[in-house]
Enzyme design. Sequence first.
Site, PDB file in Angstrom:
ATOM      1  N   MET A  57      -5.063  -7.292   9.579  1.00 49.72           N
ATOM      2  CA  MET A  57      -4.445  -6.398  10.552  1.00 49.72           C
ATOM      3  C   MET A  57      -5.334  -5.183  10.795  1.00 49.72           C
ATOM      4  O   MET A  57      -6.386  -5.034  10.181  1.00 49.72           O
ATOM      5  CB  MET A  57      -3.058  -6.008  10.074  1.00 49.72           C
ATOM      6  CG  MET A  57      -2.075  -7.185  10.176  1.00 49.72           C
ATOM      7  SD  MET A  57      -0.450  -6.734   9.609  1.00 49.72           S
ATOM      8  CE  MET A  57      -0.745  -6.381   7.890  1.00 49.72           C
ATOM      9  N   LYS A 106       0.828  -1.187   0.000  1.00 52.92           N
ATOM     10  CA  LYS A 106       0.000   0.000   0.000  1.00 52.92           C
ATOM     11  C   LYS A 106       0.878   1.258   0.000  1.00 52.92           C
ATOM     12  O   LYS A 106       0.703   2.161  -0.828  1.00 52.92           O
ATOM     13  CB  LYS A 106      -0.916  -0.009   1.231  1.00 52.92           C
ATOM     14  CG  LYS A 106      -1.936   1.132   1.256  1.00 52.92           C
ATOM     15  CD  LYS A 106      -2.626   1.235   2.607  1.00 52.92           C
ATOM     16  CE  LYS A 106      -3.674   0.176   2.841  1.00 52.92           C
ATOM     17  NZ  LYS A 106      -4.956   0.466   2.169  1.00 52.92           N
ATOM     18  N   ARG A 166      -3.184  -1.474  -6.661  1.00 57.91           N
ATOM     19  CA  ARG A 166      -2.348  -2.682  -6.538  1.00 57.91           C
ATOM     20  C   ARG A 166      -2.664  -3.595  -7.719  1.00 57.91           C
ATOM     21  O   ARG A 166      -3.670  -3.409  -8.407  1.00 57.91           O
ATOM     22  CB  ARG A 166      -2.611  -3.403  -5.223  1.00 57.91           C
ATOM     23  CG  ARG A 166      -4.053  -3.791  -5.024  1.00 57.91           C
ATOM     24  CD  ARG A 166      -4.285  -4.423  -3.671  1.00 57.91           C
ATOM     25  NE  ARG A 166      -5.708  -4.635  -3.444  1.00 57.91           N
ATOM     26  CZ  ARG A 166      -6.226  -4.988  -2.288  1.00 57.91           C
ATOM     27  NH1 ARG A 166      -5.450  -5.149  -1.231  1.00 57.91           N
ATOM     28  NH2 ARG A 166      -7.523  -5.185  -2.158  1.00 57.91           N
ATOM     29  N   ARG A 189      -3.177   2.923   8.749  1.00 53.88           N
ATOM     30  CA  ARG A 189      -3.473   1.626   8.119  1.00 53.88           C
ATOM     31  C   ARG A 189      -2.222   0.755   8.047  1.00 53.88           C
ATOM     32  O   ARG A 189      -1.122   1.244   7.812  1.00 53.88           O
ATOM     33  CB  ARG A 189      -3.981   1.830   6.691  1.00 53.88           C
ATOM     34  CG  ARG A 189      -5.400   2.313   6.561  1.00 53.88           C
ATOM     35  CD  ARG A 189      -5.794   2.283   5.082  1.00 53.88           C
ATOM     36  NE  ARG A 189      -7.212   2.508   4.902  1.00 53.88           N
ATOM     37  CZ  ARG A 189      -7.751   3.695   4.626  1.00 53.88           C
ATOM     38  NH1 ARG A 189      -6.980   4.759   4.515  1.00 53.88           N
ATOM     39  NH2 ARG A 189      -9.060   3.804   4.467  1.00 53.88           N
ATOM     40  N   TYR A 225      13.683 -33.699 -18.627  1.00 52.87           N
ATOM     41  CA  TYR A 225      12.226 -33.522 -18.704  1.00 52.87           C
ATOM     42  C   TYR A 225      11.590 -33.712 -17.340  1.00 52.87           C
ATOM     43  O   TYR A 225      12.204 -34.261 -16.435  1.00 52.87           O
ATOM     44  CB  TYR A 225      11.604 -34.499 -19.713  1.00 52.87           C
ATOM     45  CG  TYR A 225      11.675 -35.931 -19.286  1.00 52.87           C
ATOM     46  CD1 TYR A 225      10.668 -36.482 -18.462  1.00 52.87           C
ATOM     47  CD2 TYR A 225      12.719 -36.754 -19.676  1.00 52.87           C
ATOM     48  CE1 TYR A 225      10.744 -37.801 -18.047  1.00 52.87           C
ATOM     49  CE2 TYR A 225      12.795 -38.067 -19.262  1.00 52.87           C
ATOM     50  CZ  TYR A 225      11.808 -38.594 -18.447  1.00 52.87           C
ATOM     51  OH  TYR A 225      11.868 -39.885 -18.019  1.00 52.87           O
ATOM     52  N   HIS A 257      -4.945 -42.141  -1.780  1.00 49.03           N
ATOM     53  CA  HIS A 257      -5.182 -42.922  -2.995  1.00 49.03           C
ATOM     54  C   HIS A 257      -6.183 -42.216  -3.899  1.00 49.03           C
ATOM     55  O   HIS A 257      -5.951 -42.027  -5.097  1.00 49.03           O
ATOM     56  CB  HIS A 257      -5.700 -44.312  -2.608  1.00 49.03           C
ATOM     57  CG  HIS A 257      -5.999 -45.184  -3.792  1.00 49.03           C
ATOM     58  ND1 HIS A 257      -7.266 -45.319  -4.317  1.00 49.03           N
ATOM     59  CD2 HIS A 257      -5.184 -45.938  -4.552  1.00 49.03           C
ATOM     60  CE1 HIS A 257      -7.220 -46.134  -5.346  1.00 49.03           C
ATOM     61  NE2 HIS A 257      -5.962 -46.530  -5.512  1.00 49.03           N
ATOM     62  N   CYS A 291       9.475 -38.257 -12.282  1.00 51.69           N
ATOM     63  CA  CYS A 291       8.126 -38.778 -12.480  1.00 51.69           C
ATOM     64  C   CYS A 291       7.327 -38.819 -11.195  1.00 51.69           C
ATOM     65  O   CYS A 291       6.263 -39.403 -11.134  1.00 51.69           O
ATOM     66  CB  CYS A 291       8.171 -40.150 -13.140  1.00 51.69           C
ATOM     67  SG  CYS A 291       8.985 -41.378 -12.117  1.00 51.69           S
ATOM     68  N   GLY A 329      -7.765  -7.508   5.611  1.00 51.76           N
ATOM     69  CA  GLY A 329      -8.605  -7.662   6.789  1.00 51.76           C
ATOM     70  C   GLY A 329      -7.925  -8.307   7.980  1.00 51.76           C
ATOM     71  O   GLY A 329      -8.524  -8.494   9.019  1.00 51.76           O
ATOM     72  N   SER A 352      14.983 -41.847 -13.844  1.00 54.31           N
ATOM     73  CA  SER A 352      13.799 -41.035 -13.617  1.00 54.31           C
ATOM     74  C   SER A 352      13.673 -40.901 -12.110  1.00 54.31           C
ATOM     75  O   SER A 352      13.625 -41.903 -11.392  1.00 54.31           O
ATOM     76  CB  SER A 352      12.574 -41.720 -14.214  1.00 54.31           C
ATOM     77  OG  SER A 352      11.434 -40.953 -13.929  1.00 54.31           O
TER      78      SER A 352
END
Lengths: 920, 920
Positions: free
Chosen positions: A110, A29, A342, A99, A852, A460, A832, A108, A765
């Site tokens: 603080m 701010k 902002r 502020r 990759y 799972h 992976c 909201g 991998s």
Amino acid sequence: MAKKAKYVYYFGGGKAEGKSKMKELLGGKGANLAEMSSLGLPVPPGFTITTEVCDLYYKLGHKYPNGLHKQVDEGIKKMENVTGKTFGKGPKPLLVSVRSGAAVSMPGMMDTVLNLGLNDKTLPAMIELTGNERFVWDSYRRFMQMFGDVVLGMKHDDFEEALDKVKKNRKAANDTDLDVEGLKEVVEEYKKVYKKAKKKFPQDARKQLQAAVDAVFGSWNNPRAIRYRQINEIRGLLGTAVNVQAMVFGNMGDSSGTGVAFTRDPSTGKNKFYGEYLMNAQGEDVVAGIRTPKHISELQKQNRKVYKQLTDIRKKLEEHYRDMQDIEFTIEQGELYMLQTRTGKRTAAAAVKVAVDMMKEGLIDEKTAVCRVDPKQLDQLLHPTFDPKAEDRADCVATGLPASPGAATGQAVFDADTAEEWAEEGKDVILIRIETSPEDIGGMHAAKGILTSRGGMTSHAAVVARGMGTCCVAGSDGCVIDYKKASMKAGGKTIKQGDWISLNGSTGKVYADKVDTIDPKLTGPFGTIMKLSDKYRKIGVRTNADTPHDTEVAVRFGAEGIGLTRTEHMFFEGDRIVSMRKMILAEDEEGRKKALKELLPLQKKDFKGIFKALKGKPATIRFLDPPLHEFVPHDKKGQDEMAKAMGVSAAKIKVKVESLHEFNPMLGHRGCRLGIYYPEITATQARAVIEAAYEVRGAKPEIMIPLVGNVKELANQKQLVEDIYEEIKKKKGRALSYLKIGTMIEVPRGAITADEVAKEAEFFSFGTNDLTQMGCGFSRDDAGKFLNQYVEEGIYDADPFQVLDRDGVGELVRIAVCRGRQTRPDIKLGICGEHGGDPSSVEFCHMVGLDYVSCSPYRVPIARLAAAQAFINRGAPGELTKVARKTAKKKAKKKTVKSNVAKKSKKKVNKKAKKKAKKK
Amino acid sequence: MAKKAKYVYYFGGGKAEGKSKMKELLGGKGANLAEMSSLGLPVPPGFTITTEVCDLYYKLGHKYPNGLHKQVDEGIKKMENVTGKTFGKGPKPLLVSVRSGAAVSMPGMMDTVLNLGLNDKTLPAMIELTGNERFVWDSYRRFMQMFGDVVLGMKHDDFEEALDKVKKNRKAANDTDLDVEGLKEVVEEYKKVYKKAKKKFPQDARKQLQAAVDAVFGSWNNPRAIRYRQINEIRGLLGTAVNVQAMVFGNMGDSSGTGVAFTRDPSTGKNKFYGEYLMNAQGEDVVAGIRTPKHISELQKQNRKVYKQLTDIRKKLEEHYRDMQDIEFTIEQGELYMLQTRTGKRTAAAAVKVAVDMMKEGLIDEKTAVCRVDPKQLDQLLHPTFDPKAEDRADCVATGLPASPGAATGQAVFDADTAEEWAEEGKDVILIRIETSPEDIGGMHAAKGILTSRGGMTSHAAVVARGMGTCCVAGSDGCVIDYKKASMKAGGKTIKQGDWISLNGSTGKVYADKVDTIDPKLTGPFGTIMKLSDKYRKIGVRTNADTPHDTEVAVRFGAEGIGLTRTEHMFFEGDRIVSMRKMILAEDEEGRKKALKELLPLQKKDFKGIFKALKGKPATIRFLDPPLHEFVPHDKKGQDEMAKAMGVSAAKIKVKVESLHEFNPMLGHRGCRLGIYYPEITATQARAVIEAAYEVRGAKPEIMIPLVGNVKELANQKQLVEDIYEEIKKKKGRALSYLKIGTMIEVPRGAITADEVAKEAEFFSFGTNDLTQMGCGFSRDDAGKFLNQYVEEGIYDADPFQVLDRDGVGELVRIAVCRGRQTRPDIKLGICGEHGGDPSSVEFCHMVGLDYVSCSPYRVPIARLAAAQAFINRGAPGELTKVARKTAKKKAKKKTVKSNVAKKSKKKVNKKAKKKAKKK
């Protein structure tokens, strides 16, 4: 803390000491108020006390550094000069707002104090000045209440009671119904409240200010602010800044007002001024929702000049910030004031459209456009979503974990078989389970969405659902599921089998309603961002897919191959599980071979389907990994069925199942350990892959041996695969054009001895799920109990199963990359684990120089975007393994390591095989 | 395989091409035959075909390299020249023996052929030459049988049947009763056996030789030889050599004979010629035991000259080899021939005495003396042993794993409570359980020995027994235990409660008898070796001990402190388990604190006892480590009792116990994770340790936080400990002179991030048990299933839970040492896993530069000796971390890291604590 430390930054009157880049120090701010001031926008003057002061305030035990008070006084003086008002006295009293404002927005969380500077003396002066007695008394009583509540920690309710008392006496329905006398009475009552609480309302404005500043700094560490930072993973901030700014009033009559606006539509991204305002109101009135605000376009009619000024500012801000802005403004008696700007929060769709539009408008370049979209948000665009209005109306009965994004609506079913049956009848079903097990796979596939009452983000249900791209809400413990009655209680409602239910997998919300969904669009700006991502990224993106269907989805999402096919998932489909169990429960090798023979053609068919779907792209196929007990029924009913199907006694099944029990299955008889113990399993899988590869043109199989911790394990399994290959090659009379054999690096020992492992492996991998489990010593199934606490207390920055733990698990990966490349400079490296689709983890993979990443189909676009951002933000790939790479290059010139088994001469392989056989 | 590869090494006539150092190439037997030949000892001439040929034989598919045959022919020619005999023909036929001989002795595992060269033609020549028709015919039939059996793979029984038939016909009771005619008939019968088996007995001596050499090489890989090498962990050999040597005959009448001898007594080590011989006999007759051999000293009477010659050779050999020798000799018609010399196998007592004696005699130096004793053998000297004669007579009913050495005899009991009761009555008891659990601790302590029918070398019973120095036979699956009947069946016998039973923990043998034991002596030569060990070792030796008693034992064995006290073991004693369970099952922090209050004085008392026993030596105390479910009863009966004791419902207990269940407890809620979750547990333990330290003069506590994978875990727990310390210090008004806080490195992540962890840790102790579990991904409780196979197939050289896996787990240790020292150059480093008492692992610890090893009390002398050998064999300590150490030294000069919390100013600690509190 140099000699002349600067703690206060002034802004106002077209000038400012701060600027927007100083967010760390001034908070968001404060930095932007300074910037707007410098831009010449109408900003009420004020100053910002830095976040450094907040840090010192705590370090010094709630004391301030020397020199601060003087600097604050100077700030007040400057404000007085610009406004021509005086702080704490008439004739023109300066009122201020106090502020909070940290570097990262914490809306909201603080404290804020408005109208500061009012007291018994300035009050008449204000009345004189504004000519609005009611407004001033109302401001005064608001200030007293706010000050007592926020600064002195008095009970909010005591003030409300006092107010109600006066309202009752005066038969006023609303606050606004109170006239000046009523408000005066309220002020008197408030004074009594102060007295009763033994608190003093300070009449001295400077004391008021001091106390308010204390309160704001104090609020940095109030419990809800701490909690907010934990939840939002906000870390490393010094503290909050405090902004002291001259008050302007939107509630000074009909020529005054206040509003909030976005420079573009934050929900669609359309280039249209978007916002709302209320005349004769203060900020909180817009939020409170008592009066309905008007659309910003209507301001044009109300005050043409101000509207013109505002649209000019809109343009100016976008050109300056080169991003969509979220602004707050107040009109005080026809005069426009900017109170905040902002970066505007936006939906994924808006983010993508704004980025592409601004790029086309020439406001930003390609790289900036790519970085404007948060990869995590993309998920929203790939799945069906609820029609927002329909969702608003729907009855939310519970909230669980947003385990797999998207939205789904369907009829509730409580078991997998019914889910499959109903789906076949063409019904949309939502599968509801306490938790899912591999036996539910069929039903999970058939369902539009999955809801569980137990289990976390990596349960799972969650993992499988994400893999399938099916919407899933997991661990919704507000849902009490009763399998026997086939019903569920949630939010006071009972949902029976067949009732309509809807899930929002992106928010975790569960609705006891049918809610309409909207399908995703993958073209337009989304397509542009993806194209740009591919242009800039340096790391490949593959997918984890176990079926031809998943593969097709992933390829459509841009996958360049498969990084992980889990063969075991194939074993659960249909009747295969019976053959699989026969294999597991067989008495001897013969029995196992017989059962494996039943599985061979099925597996081969699967692999052919996958190879076809890939159209020449490579596929890494992992051989059987989980411990065998995962495939057998553990309950009596299941064992009885099994016994019947196999024609043996239930007791025998029970004994066998029990013999498979392990104390720590994660560290038990699984992965290549199975293949070494039961070579016939490896042989069958090798045969299925290789025969399939021979039968599909362009197939590129990469066989991956799991759980290798020791190069000799890999050598053992590789030999088995090579023997099968040689046998088939002989029969076919030709070599495969492509066949690689490599391993998963998921055991710490495998990573540490990667130089040895690379002697046999043509690729690594990284199985970062298990590498995290073993590297950190966390059982994924059990760690939930303490891992949340760990993240909350900052022991880990994030759940290491979701975001790759760079210092620990990442270091193991880095070591393995360096050592692996030392032995085999051209070794192919990928990841992976679940991390392959997490943006931060993708960035790390880029930095460590992997070839990759691989992730579930629906995360492929995320990975593509994250990979591009990694390059843009982190530069050339492999920065973390640079030194090792140079050494490897030198080595590469000296020797050539065989990089493809398929090319190996038959003789060589035979010789090796013989040598081995002899040794035994 | 150069141009002129040498495959055959000749020896004889006072010369030799080989020497004793060429064991790898010539095998032990061949190398020493060559050496003796060179020394001028009377060795029948011959040659050795190298082990390289054996290797090539397999590599080439059972073929020989070019040039071998020529070299063999040359060897034969040389033998003919020296002996004046001819191979395969008269008038003086040369007969040879063909014997295997690898670099490591594998007695009886491979094939031998004697009397080779006999055929229908050489037979009459031999009769002519020796004038002993019966001897020659007997030699012939023996050769035919041996050749058929060993070389041609014919059935041994067929030959025995043929022999028996002749004996029956001729009414001969023994072989020796057969006269020449009888033996001729046997030869005829043998020829029929060959015919029937369709095998040909080759008359050509060269063909005989070729076939015999084939057979010996072939026997290298016969199943029993492979198995023998696996069991004895013999690896890395090329193969066996083949020794072809001129035959000499001890069975050529009363002036001939054969014998074996040790240059000193192999059982006591006394410097006395020790051996036995038989006149008119061949080697196998001595072994067969039909005739009783005479003591070597009697040879003096029988043949003064030969005896003198033999004692001269004894002296010559000891002076030459500088070690005790095991020799074989033959006397042929009054002429002495040496057939073998090798290092003599000996008991631990003999090893120690021989080493010390030889050092005193000036034969060897101190370092050599230290290296002459196998540390593993020492165990034999520290525990009671059976009187060998009594053990020979005893009835062995089963054999299990030699889990904890020593010998014990006592009355069988089948539950821990009875064991305690009976022991209190003064009875010697042997505790017999299917497997033990922590609840059996009391009974295990009370018992003289422990027998289990299930579990491996690292099962609960084995680990705890070794820790206590109690004899234990584990996993004796031939014992069928019936708790209900309180009896056990083994070897056809039933052992009831109260019956006498004896265990040999060094061999795993179980006797259904009372067997007398002999107590160990720790002075004399043993004391000398220990003193020398301490002189040469560079690494400290501590002990793992949980009680004052164990500590005292260990200090007596030379422990320089405690490396690991497992506080949890204390919780099982007596009624403490009840308090512990109350703590675990408490509903809230208050309840836990109340229960902990009960435990505090008990723990404190334990610590005081330990500090006193240590007399100023340091003690590393590990805080609570195992998951809580290990402390609660899992069976209904136990839960009911628990419920009663706690005054709550059994259902409640059951729910709580179930809630503690984990899928992978090894990776679950344990170690510092408990202390972070329940800070009051850590606080109580800290209080107990610190208060105890204040009350015992010279106490040196080192508090060890277990399972740290992340420095922040340690920081969290350290803060708790420091807070308690500050509180107590304030009360006491003085600081402790010694207090260190450190951690166990047992999670791979902890090792990898050791640089970070060292910021908080004043010491690391490597918990290599868990580091192996997580590093290799092996659950110790489950890996038995496949780990044996892994060792058999050479995937791991040894069970990594017994011998530290240098390449993997060791590499993690090495990385942690380097990184830890980088941050804190003076960090104290030790190891407290089971490996601390394993010689190979001790060597690694020396090489990697640890400050000390820690092991169970009874392994302390082993570790001391192993540490000395490590220095002698591997040079200066820390060779493997040299580079890192240099960097660390440089750093050390630049900055000083606080190395003792006790010295920290109170202010500093307080500040930190405050800062932390605020953050929360």
